[in-house]
Design a protein around this motif. Structure first.
Motif, mmCIF file in Angstrom:
data_model
loop_
_atom_site.group_PDB
_atom_site.id
_atom_site.type_symbol
_atom_site.label_atom_id
_atom_site.label_comp_id
_atom_site.label_asym_id
_atom_site.label_seq_id
_atom_site.Cartn_x
_atom_site.Cartn_y
_atom_site.Cartn_z
ATOM 1 N N ARG A 4 0.836 -1.190 0.000
ATOM 2 C CA ARG A 4 0.000 0.000 0.000
ATOM 3 C C ARG A 4 0.873 1.243 0.000
ATOM 4 N NH1 ARG A 4 -4.865 -2.096 2.361
ATOM 5 N NH2 ARG A 4 -5.886 -0.127 1.842
ATOM 6 N N SER A 5 0.301 2.341 -0.495
ATOM 7 C CA SER A 5 0.941 3.648 -0.405
ATOM 8 C C SER A 5 0.348 4.360 0.802
ATOM 9 C CB SER A 5 0.687 4.444 -1.686
ATOM 10 O OG SER A 5 1.261 5.731 -1.593
ATOM 11 N N LEU A 7 0.473 7.358 3.817
ATOM 12 C CA LEU A 7 0.912 8.654 4.333
ATOM 13 C C LEU A 7 0.710 8.654 5.843
ATOM 14 C CD1 LEU A 7 1.803 11.636 3.878
ATOM 15 C CD2 LEU A 7 -0.644 12.185 3.680
ATOM 16 N N CYS A 30 5.278 7.450 3.405
ATOM 17 C CA CYS A 30 5.728 8.845 3.474
ATOM 18 C C CYS A 30 5.324 9.385 4.834
ATOM 19 C CB CYS A 30 5.097 9.669 2.361
ATOM 20 S SG CYS A 30 5.565 11.438 2.416
ATOM 21 N N SER A 170 -5.137 12.641 0.666
ATOM 22 C CA SER A 170 -4.926 11.275 1.096
ATOM 23 C C SER A 170 -4.149 10.476 0.062
ATOM 24 C CB SER A 170 -6.275 10.595 1.362
ATOM 25 O OG SER A 170 -6.096 9.239 1.673
ATOM 26 N N ASP A 171 -3.318 9.573 0.548
ATOM 27 C CA ASP A 171 -2.749 8.542 -0.299
ATOM 28 C C ASP A 171 -3.739 7.377 -0.321
ATOM 29 O OD1 ASP A 171 -0.559 10.259 -0.318
ATOM 30 O OD2 ASP A 171 0.879 8.619 -0.205
ATOM 31 N N ASP A 172 -3.266 6.232 -0.708
ATOM 32 C CA ASP A 172 -4.086 5.027 -0.619
ATOM 33 C C ASP A 172 -4.637 4.893 0.800
ATOM 34 O OD1 ASP A 172 -5.183 2.529 -0.870
ATOM 35 O OD2 ASP A 172 -3.287 1.460 -0.965
ATOM 36 N N THR A 174 -4.170 6.948 4.722
ATOM 37 C CA THR A 174 -3.591 7.993 5.559
ATOM 38 C C THR A 174 -3.720 7.579 7.016
ATOM 39 O OG1 THR A 174 -4.099 9.767 3.994
ATOM 40 C CG2 THR A 174 -3.730 10.409 6.281
ATOM 41 N N ARG A 293 -9.486 3.930 4.453
ATOM 42 C CA ARG A 293 -8.559 4.884 3.820
ATOM 43 C C ARG A 293 -8.014 5.897 4.826
ATOM 44 N NH1 ARG A 293 -8.120 5.803 -1.398
ATOM 45 N NH2 ARG A 293 -8.125 8.066 -1.103
#
Length: 332
Positions: A4-5, A7, A30, A170-172, A174, A293
Motif C-alpha cells: 500500500r501507499s 501517508l 511517506c 490522502s494517499d491510498d 492515511t 482509507r
C-alpha cells in the motif's frame, strides 16, 4: 502482501512507530510533520520514556498493562539501546501505606528490603527501609529513541518531509498521528498537561528509574546517562503547553530532594511541558474511517512510548487482513 501507499501524518512517537513498522512490512511510506525540526512540536519529546507496564497498572486500566507487556517485548527486540534494568519504587516510612497500596495493585515485583535497595541503588543506601523492584521493566532516552526510529525509517526507503503541513489530501491510506492537533476530528479527545524537569549532577548515580511515592507529589527520576536525570511528571487537566509553573517546579524538585538531598545541588538543565492527547478512559485508540482509507491513531495519555509499537502492530495487521480486535479498535 498487498503493498500500500501510506501517508503517516505526525512524527511523534505514534507516527514514528507507525512509519517504521509499515515500512518494515514492505509498504510505501511517506512520513510528514509540520515542524521544521524533527519532534519540535511533539509532546513525546518531553517523555521520560519508561517502558513500565507493571507499574502503570497502579493507576491505568488493566488493558494498558497487558498490551504494555507486548510493547516492552517489541522495544527490546527492535531498539538496541533499550535499558533493561527494571524499576524501583520506594517510599519513606511515614508513607508505607502508599507502598502497600502500590504493591496490591501491581504484579511482577519483588519486595525489596533495605539491604536489597542498597544493592540495587547504592546511592540510596540507608534511606529507605522497603521498596518494590520490578525487574522486568525498561526505559529508553526519548529523544535518542525517536532519532533512531527516524533514521531507521529513512534507511527503509520511506520518504520523510519535515516542515510540511497536511492539507487533508490522502494517499491510498492515511494514518493520522497528529495527537492533540487532531481534536477537531476526534471530539472526545482532551489534553492533559505534563511537566517535567531535566537536571544534571555528578553527586548521584542511579541505574534505573526510581519512583518515589510522596503525599504531595509522587515522582519518577529517570537516569539519562552522563549525570542527567528526568524528574516528572505532573498530570494536570489543562490544555496549554506553556512554560512549567512555579508550583509544579517546586513540587517536582521538592520530591526529588526528598528522594536524595544531593539533588538539591543539581543544575536545572531544562524545564518543559507538553499536552498529552487523551480519551476519556486514558486508553489510546485506532479509529478506522472511510472504509480504511483514513486511520486515526491517538490518545497516548501517558502511555505513548509503552503502547506505540503495539498500536503500530495492530494497524499493520488490519491493513494485512482487515482484523479489528480488542479495545484499541473500540469507539473512544
Amino acid at each position: 502482501m498487498n503493498q500500500r501507499s501510506i501517508l503517516v501524518v505526525g512524527a511523534g512517537i505514534f507516527g514514528l512507530w507507525q512509519a517504521y513498522t509499515l515500512a518494515r512490512a514492505g509498504h510505501r511510506v511517506c512520513l510528514i510533520d509540520e515542524s521544521p525540526e524533527p519532534f519540535a512540536s511533539a509532546s513525546s519529546r518531553w517523555a521520560a520514556a519508561m517502558i513500565a507496564p507493571e507499574c502503570e497498572a497502579e493507576a491505568a486500566p488493566i488493558v494498558v498493562r497487558d498490551l504494555g507487556r507486548d510493547g516492552l517485548r517489541i522495544w527490546r527486540d527492535a531498539y538496541p539501546a533499550t535499558i533493561s534494568n527494571g524499576t524501583l519504587v520506594v517510599a519513606h516510612g511515614r508513607d508505607a501505606g502508599d507502598l502497600a497500596r502500590f504493591a496490591k495493585l501491581t504484579e511482577g515485583h519483588e519486595v525489596a528490603t533495605a539491604s536489597r535497595i542498597d544493592d540495587l541503588e547504592p546511592a540510596l543506601a540507608g534511606r529507605f527501609e522497603r521498596g518494590l523492584y520490578f525487574e522486568s521493566e525498561a526505559h529508553v532516552d526519548a529523544r535518542k529513541a525517536m532519532a533512531w526510529l527516524l533514521e531507521e525509517i529513512r534507511a527503509l526507503g520511506a520518504d520523510i518531509a519535515v516542515g510540511r503541513s497536511w492539507d487533508g489530501a490522502s494517499d491510498d491510506v492515511t494514518i493520522d498521528c497528529r495527537g492533540f492537533g487532531a481534536r477537531a476530528d476526534l471530539p472526545s479527545l482532551r489534553g492533559v498537561r505534563g511537566e517535567r524537569i531535566l537536571i544534571g549532577t555528578g553527586d548521584v548515580n542511579l541505574a534505573r528509574p526510581v519512583r518515589l511515592l510522596h503525599p504531595r507529589q509522587p515522582i519518577y527520576v529517570v537516569p539519562q546517562g552522563d549525570g542527567r536525570f528526568i524528574i516528572g511528571a505532573s498530570v494536570v487537566e489543562r490544555e496549554d503547553a506553556g512554560p512549567v509553573t512555579l508550583k509544579s517546579a517546586l513540587d517536582l524538585l521538592g520530591s526529588a530532594y526528598a528522594l536524595h538531598p544531593a539533588f538539591g545541588e543539581a543544575s536545572i538543565l531544562e524545564l518543559g511541558a507538553g499536552v498529552r492527547p487523551s480519551f476519556p478512559d486514558n486508553v489510546p485508540r485506532i479509529v478506522v474511517e472511510d472504509g480504511g482509507r483514513m486511520i486515526r491513531v491517538n490518545g497516548a495519555y501517558r502511555h505513548g512510548f509503552l503502547l506505540a509499537p503495539v498500536l503500530a502492530r495492530e494497524v499493520q495487521r488490519y491493513l494485512s487482513d482487515g482484523r479489528r480486535e480488542g479495545v484499541l479498535f473500540s469507539a473512544p
